[in-house]
Design a protein around this motif. Structure first.
Motif, PDB file in Angstrom:
ATOM      1  N   LYS A 112       0.816  -1.227   0.000  1.00 13.47           N
ATOM      2  CA  LYS A 112       0.000   0.000   0.000  1.00 13.47           C
ATOM      3  C   LYS A 112       0.842   1.266   0.000  1.00 13.47           C
ATOM      4  O   LYS A 112       0.513   2.254   0.656  1.00 13.47           O
ATOM      5  CB  LYS A 112      -0.973  -0.007   1.181  1.00 13.47           C
ATOM      6  CG  LYS A 112      -1.951  -1.169   1.143  1.00 13.47           C
ATOM      7  CD  LYS A 112      -2.947  -1.112   2.285  1.00 13.47           C
ATOM      8  CE  LYS A 112      -3.918  -2.286   2.210  1.00 13.47           C
ATOM      9  NZ  LYS A 112      -4.912  -2.264   3.309  1.00 13.47           N
ATOM     10  N   CYS A 113       1.919   1.229  -0.766  1.00 16.99           N
ATOM     11  CA  CYS A 113       2.806   2.390  -0.873  1.00 16.99           C
ATOM     12  C   CYS A 113       2.380   3.240  -2.076  1.00 16.99           C
ATOM     13  O   CYS A 113       3.096   3.345  -3.079  1.00 16.99           O
ATOM     14  CB  CYS A 113       4.257   1.936  -1.015  1.00 16.99           C
ATOM     15  SG  CYS A 113       4.864   0.975   0.376  1.00 16.99           S
ATOM     16  N   TYR A 114       1.215   3.844  -1.984  1.00 14.23           N
ATOM     17  CA  TYR A 114       0.625   4.540  -3.118  1.00 14.23           C
ATOM     18  C   TYR A 114       1.425   5.769  -3.531  1.00 14.23           C
ATOM     19  O   TYR A 114       1.550   6.076  -4.718  1.00 14.23           O
ATOM     20  CB  TYR A 114      -0.826   4.932  -2.813  1.00 14.23           C
ATOM     21  CG  TYR A 114      -1.690   3.771  -2.385  1.00 14.23           C
ATOM     22  CD1 TYR A 114      -1.619   2.538  -3.033  1.00 14.23           C
ATOM     23  CD2 TYR A 114      -2.581   3.889  -1.328  1.00 14.23           C
ATOM     24  CE1 TYR A 114      -2.403   1.459  -2.645  1.00 14.23           C
ATOM     25  CE2 TYR A 114      -3.377   2.828  -0.927  1.00 14.23           C
ATOM     26  CZ  TYR A 114      -3.277   1.611  -1.584  1.00 14.23           C
ATOM     27  OH  TYR A 114      -4.049   0.558  -1.188  1.00 14.23           O
ATOM     28  N   TYR A 115       1.952   6.474  -2.559  1.00 12.07           N
ATOM     29  CA  TYR A 115       2.715   7.679  -2.889  1.00 12.07           C
ATOM     30  C   TYR A 115       4.008   7.303  -3.610  1.00 12.07           C
ATOM     31  O   TYR A 115       4.388   7.948  -4.598  1.00 12.07           O
ATOM     32  CB  TYR A 115       3.015   8.478  -1.625  1.00 12.07           C
ATOM     33  CG  TYR A 115       3.674   9.811  -1.872  1.00 12.07           C
ATOM     34  CD1 TYR A 115       2.951  10.874  -2.392  1.00 12.07           C
ATOM     35  CD2 TYR A 115       5.020  10.022  -1.566  1.00 12.07           C
ATOM     36  CE1 TYR A 115       3.551  12.109  -2.613  1.00 12.07           C
ATOM     37  CE2 TYR A 115       5.624  11.249  -1.780  1.00 12.07           C
ATOM     38  CZ  TYR A 115       4.887  12.294  -2.302  1.00 12.07           C
ATOM     39  OH  TYR A 115       5.485  13.509  -2.523  1.00 12.07           O
ATOM     40  N   LEU A 116       4.680   6.272  -3.138  1.00 12.06           N
ATOM     41  CA  LEU A 116       5.877   5.794  -3.838  1.00 12.06           C
ATOM     42  C   LEU A 116       5.530   5.416  -5.276  1.00 12.06           C
ATOM     43  O   LEU A 116       6.257   5.741  -6.212  1.00 12.06           O
ATOM     44  CB  LEU A 116       6.462   4.570  -3.118  1.00 12.06           C
ATOM     45  CG  LEU A 116       7.605   4.785  -2.130  1.00 12.06           C
ATOM     46  CD1 LEU A 116       8.033   3.463  -1.534  1.00 12.06           C
ATOM     47  CD2 LEU A 116       8.782   5.474  -2.781  1.00 12.06           C
TER      48      LEU A 116
ATOM     49  N   ASN B  71     -10.446   5.530  -2.814  1.00 11.95           N
ATOM     50  CA  ASN B  71     -10.076   6.100  -1.509  1.00 11.95           C
ATOM     51  C   ASN B  71     -10.780   7.435  -1.301  1.00 11.95           C
ATOM     52  O   ASN B  71     -11.328   7.708  -0.228  1.00 11.95           O
ATOM     53  CB  ASN B  71      -8.558   6.316  -1.420  1.00 11.95           C
ATOM     54  CG  ASN B  71      -7.792   5.027  -1.202  1.00 11.95           C
ATOM     55  OD1 ASN B  71      -8.369   3.984  -0.932  1.00 11.95           O
ATOM     56  ND2 ASN B  71      -6.484   5.094  -1.305  1.00 11.95           N
ATOM     57  N   GLU B  72     -10.743   8.279  -2.341  1.00 15.00           N
ATOM     58  CA  GLU B  72     -11.334   9.609  -2.217  1.00 15.00           C
ATOM     59  C   GLU B  72     -12.852   9.536  -2.064  1.00 15.00           C
ATOM     60  O   GLU B  72     -13.435  10.257  -1.245  1.00 15.00           O
ATOM     61  CB  GLU B  72     -10.972  10.463  -3.441  1.00 15.00           C
ATOM     62  CG  GLU B  72     -11.430  11.891  -3.306  1.00 15.00           C
ATOM     63  CD  GLU B  72     -10.695  12.835  -4.255  1.00 15.00           C
ATOM     64  OE1 GLU B  72     -11.183  13.963  -4.440  1.00 15.00           O
ATOM     65  OE2 GLU B  72      -9.645  12.445  -4.787  1.00 15.00           O
ATOM     66  N   ILE B  73     -13.496   8.653  -2.803  1.00 11.41           N
ATOM     67  CA  ILE B  73     -14.953   8.489  -2.693  1.00 11.41           C
ATOM     68  C   ILE B  73     -15.327   8.064  -1.278  1.00 11.41           C
ATOM     69  O   ILE B  73     -16.238   8.623  -0.660  1.00 11.41           O
ATOM     70  CB  ILE B  73     -15.457   7.457  -3.726  1.00 11.41           C
ATOM     71  CG1 ILE B  73     -15.373   8.036  -5.138  1.00 11.41           C
ATOM     72  CG2 ILE B  73     -16.888   7.016  -3.408  1.00 11.41           C
ATOM     73  CD1 ILE B  73     -15.605   7.022  -6.244  1.00 11.41           C
TER      74      ILE B  73
ATOM     75  N   GLY C 174      -5.086   8.054   9.176  1.00 16.20           N
ATOM     76  CA  GLY C 174      -5.908   8.088   7.977  1.00 16.20           C
ATOM     77  C   GLY C 174      -5.650   9.244   7.032  1.00 16.20           C
ATOM     78  O   GLY C 174      -4.514   9.670   6.813  1.00 16.20           O
ATOM     79  N   SER C 175      -6.734   9.782   6.465  1.00 13.26           N
ATOM     80  CA  SER C 175      -6.624  10.797   5.420  1.00 13.26           C
ATOM     81  C   SER C 175      -6.087  12.126   5.942  1.00 13.26           C
ATOM     82  O   SER C 175      -5.412  12.855   5.205  1.00 13.26           O
ATOM     83  CB  SER C 175      -7.977  10.992   4.735  1.00 13.26           C
ATOM     84  OG  SER C 175      -8.999  11.177   5.682  1.00 13.26           O
TER      85      SER C 175
ATOM     86  N   ALA D  32       1.457  14.117   5.154  1.00 13.72           N
ATOM     87  CA  ALA D  32       2.627  13.305   4.789  1.00 13.72           C
ATOM     88  C   ALA D  32       2.810  13.203   3.281  1.00 13.72           C
ATOM     89  O   ALA D  32       3.932  13.281   2.780  1.00 13.72           O
ATOM     90  CB  ALA D  32       2.495  11.905   5.388  1.00 13.72           C
ATOM     91  N   TYR D  33       1.700  13.022   2.565  1.00 12.83           N
ATOM     92  CA  TYR D  33       1.757  12.751   1.132  1.00 12.83           C
ATOM     93  C   TYR D  33       1.155  13.860   0.281  1.00 12.83           C
ATOM     94  O   TYR D  33       1.045  13.722  -0.935  1.00 12.83           O
ATOM     95  CB  TYR D  33       1.043  11.438   0.830  1.00 12.83           C
ATOM     96  CG  TYR D  33       1.640  10.244   1.539  1.00 12.83           C
ATOM     97  CD1 TYR D  33       2.969   9.899   1.355  1.00 12.83           C
ATOM     98  CD2 TYR D  33       0.855   9.456   2.382  1.00 12.83           C
ATOM     99  CE1 TYR D  33       3.517   8.794   2.000  1.00 12.83           C
ATOM    100  CE2 TYR D  33       1.395   8.350   3.030  1.00 12.83           C
ATOM    101  CZ  TYR D  33       2.722   8.028   2.836  1.00 12.83           C
ATOM    102  OH  TYR D  33       3.258   6.937   3.474  1.00 12.83           O
ATOM    103  N   LEU D  34       0.703  14.932   0.935  1.00 12.80           N
ATOM    104  CA  LEU D  34       0.175  16.121   0.266  1.00 12.80           C
ATOM    105  C   LEU D  34      -1.220  15.918  -0.328  1.00 12.80           C
ATOM    106  O   LEU D  34      -1.851  16.877  -0.777  1.00 12.80           O
ATOM    107  CB  LEU D  34       1.145  16.605  -0.828  1.00 12.80           C
ATOM    108  CG  LEU D  34       2.620  16.719  -0.378  1.00 12.80           C
ATOM    109  CD1 LEU D  34       3.489  17.190  -1.539  1.00 12.80           C
ATOM    110  CD2 LEU D  34       2.763  17.654   0.812  1.00 12.80           C
ATOM    111  N   LYS D  35      -1.708  14.677  -0.309  1.00 11.27           N
ATOM    112  CA  LYS D  35      -3.061  14.367  -0.765  1.00 11.27           C
ATOM    113  C   LYS D  35      -3.683  13.357   0.206  1.00 11.27           C
ATOM    114  O   LYS D  35      -3.057  12.339   0.519  1.00 11.27           O
ATOM    115  CB  LYS D  35      -3.052  13.773  -2.173  1.00 11.27           C
ATOM    116  CG  LYS D  35      -2.622  14.746  -3.264  1.00 11.27           C
ATOM    117  CD  LYS D  35      -2.689  14.083  -4.625  1.00 11.27           C
ATOM    118  CE  LYS D  35      -2.284  15.050  -5.733  1.00 11.27           C
ATOM    119  NZ  LYS D  35      -2.345  14.395  -7.072  1.00 11.27           N
TER     120      LYS D  35
END
Length: 354
Positions: free
Chosen positions: A31-35, A56-58, A84-85, A91-94
């Protein structure tokens, strides 16, 4: 691809050095989505990642919309949204760069009854989801949560969104595991809050330094709890969380060390920073590790367990814990009868949630 190759490639992504190797599936599993978002992905893989982030956003939007009235009611309350978000945004800007199945609130124990009543009045029940139904917890299960953890049994409700039909909320009354021998000064923790707008809702969150300490303590638990290790919770994304929070934010290091010392948790922050440095060799990490080292306990590094009585030396290397195929099963083979019994007890009450 062996552990060293994986390590080198992850470092190359984080430092924006191109590499021809493709470990998309491994990073997705962790689950390293930002990477992954930093990679020049093939169209099929980019579509797969975009779909995950969209879902995730929904889900997160639906959750925050459902809690809108509760956040308004709690506007004068001393609380913080954690993990969480809200953490991912920093951390990830989003905010959608983490898969967040629930919303965690940190509250003062003295306000538990008042806040619990707010949730009950807004259509929430203490329960879990089974086959698209909300099943209320039994009294025995709710007692177990309070006695064995730092939170009460989760609250759930329908969200009104067909793609993400349920929302779950955890009310936490500490930032550390239930077995911790000292009492955390929750008044002090909650004195470090600030307002934030997330998915259209005005919320309260922890200050950057306190938030980083909170996530380190949360991840230390994942890395050391016998139960959570057996549930395969040692993931690369734990270290991504810490690394990118450091890289993408200008933390007040002296303030962070002061908070760590005041809460008596410096050794656990050092543990997390030390292993984060093993993956991401970065000057900021080097600096933090050196600053925390005089305050640390070296014997924690090669051990696991959340209490002195259960602490044991690892028989697996750090990279084996992260990447060894079938690690949870191999870990289980090293456990005693009493440890396996403890895991079974936790499974009885917690598996439906964790």
């Amino acid at each position: 691809m062996d552990y060293i190759d994986i390590y080198r490639y992850i470092k190359s992504i984080a430092t924006k050095v191109n590499s021809k190797d493709d470990i998309f599936d491994l990073l997705l599993k962790h689950k390293c989505y930002y990477l992954l978002s930093l990679l020049p992905l093939e169209r099929a893989n980019k579509t797969k990642l975009d779909m995950i982030l969209a879902m995730n956003e929904i889900s997160q939007k639906a959750n925050y919309l459902r809690l809108g009235e509760i956040f308004k009611t709690m506007s004068n309350e001393n609380y913080a949204v954690i993990k969480g978000s809200v953490f991912a945004k920093k951390a990830y800007l989003k905010p959608n760069m983490k898969s967040s199945l629930d919303i965690d609130l940190l509250i003062h124990p003295s306000r538990l009854k008042y806040i619990k009543d707010i949730f009950l009045r807004n259509g929430f029940v203490q329960g879990y989801i089974s086959r698209d139904r909300i099943i209320p917890y039994q009294r025995e299960e709710m007692v177990f949560y309070v006695s064995k953890s730092h939170q009460i049994a989760p609250f759930v409700a329908t969200s009104g969104n067909k793609l993400s039909p349920f929302v779950s909320v955890d009310l936490n009354f500490s930032i550390i595991w239930g077995e911790f021998k000292d009492k955390i000064d929750i008044d002090y923790v909650l004195s470090e809050t600030q307002t934030e707008i997330l998915y259209g809702q005005i919320i309260k969150k922890l200050s950057p330094e306190m938030e980083f300490i909170q996530i380190c303590l949360h991840h230390y638990k994942d890395l050391n709890s016998i139960y959570l290790i057996s549930k395969n919770r040692i993931k690369l994304n734990l270290f991504c969380d810490m690394f990118f929070y450091i890289i993408n934010n200008d933390l007040d290091v002296e303030k962070m060390i002061f908070i760590s010392e005041k809460l008596n948790v410096s050794m656990y922050i050092y543990y997390c920073l030390y292993y984060c440095k093993q993956i991401f060799m970065h000057p900021k990490l080097e600096e933090l590790v050196l600053k925390y080292k005089p305050l640390s306990y070296e014997d924690l590094l090669d051990s696991y367990g959340l209490t002195e009585s259960e602490r044991k030396k690892w028989v697996f290397s750090f990279f084996e814990r992260l990447f060894l195929e079938g690690f949870p099963e191999k870990f289980s083979e090293t456990l005693s009868y009493d440890e396996k019994l403890k895991i079974e007890m936790n499974n009885k009450f917690l598996s439906i949630y964790t």
